[in-house]
Each structure stands twice: as structure tokens, then as C-alpha cells.
Design a protein around this motif. Structure first.
Motif: not given
Length: 98
Positions: A15-17, A8-13, A23-25
């Protein structure tokens, strides 16, 4: 910690990346568009100034006068009965023959 919590933590990370990358693009694209609009506005302003100077110099040409020169730094307009030329230094920026 159990393996499920790590997934779950890896998926959230991840997804956030992905969201951060998008957003940067988008922000980069907006900055590029704004810069292009600024360049286009400056170019159109310069073109308007050149054409207006040409018109003013042709309006200043009377039937008794063979040549009319109008200076508007850094531009110079030269009007004759047959031609109007706008220059910056020795570079011809705009020319129209009648």
C-alpha cells in the motif's frame, strides 16, 4: 512471528509503495506542466516584443519617408509603405503586407 503478522506487514508495504508511486507520478506531472507554462510564457513574451516592434516601426514611417528601420537587439524591423518585416539576423520572424 506468525503468518498473519507477515501478511499485514506485506499489505502495508504494498500500500505504501502504491501511494509513493502515485505521489511521484503527480509530482512529475506538475513539474512538466510548470515547465510547459514557462516555455509558453517566454514564447508569448517574444511574440509580443516582435509585434510591438513592428507597430513602432510602422508608426515611425511618415508619408515623406520611404523606409523606416528600427533596431531592438537582436531584432530589426523594416517598414515601407507596403510592408512591415521583423527579422532576427536574416531570419524573417514576422511580416505583414498592406
Amino acid at each position: 512471528m506468525n503468518k498473519k503478522h507477515h501478511k499485514v506487514n506485506a499489505f502495508v508495504l504494498a500500500d505504501s509503495l502504491v501511494a509513493l508511486t502515485i505521489l511521484v507520478m503527480v509530482l512529475t506531472w506538475l513539474a512538466m506542466c510548470e515547465n510547459q507554462l514557462k516555455i509558453q510564457r517566454e514564447k508569448m513574451s517574444t511574440t509580443l516584443r516582435i509585434v510591438r516592434l513592428a507597430k513602432e516601426s510602422s508608426d515611425g514611417l511618415s508619408h515623406h519617408r520611404q523606409r523606416f528601420i528600427r533596431n531592438d537587439y537582436p531584432y530589426k524591423a523594416i517598414a515601407t509603405p507596403y510592408r512591415v518585416t521583423v527579422m532576427r539576423g536574416t531570419q524573417v520572424l514576422w511580416e505583414e503586407s498592406s
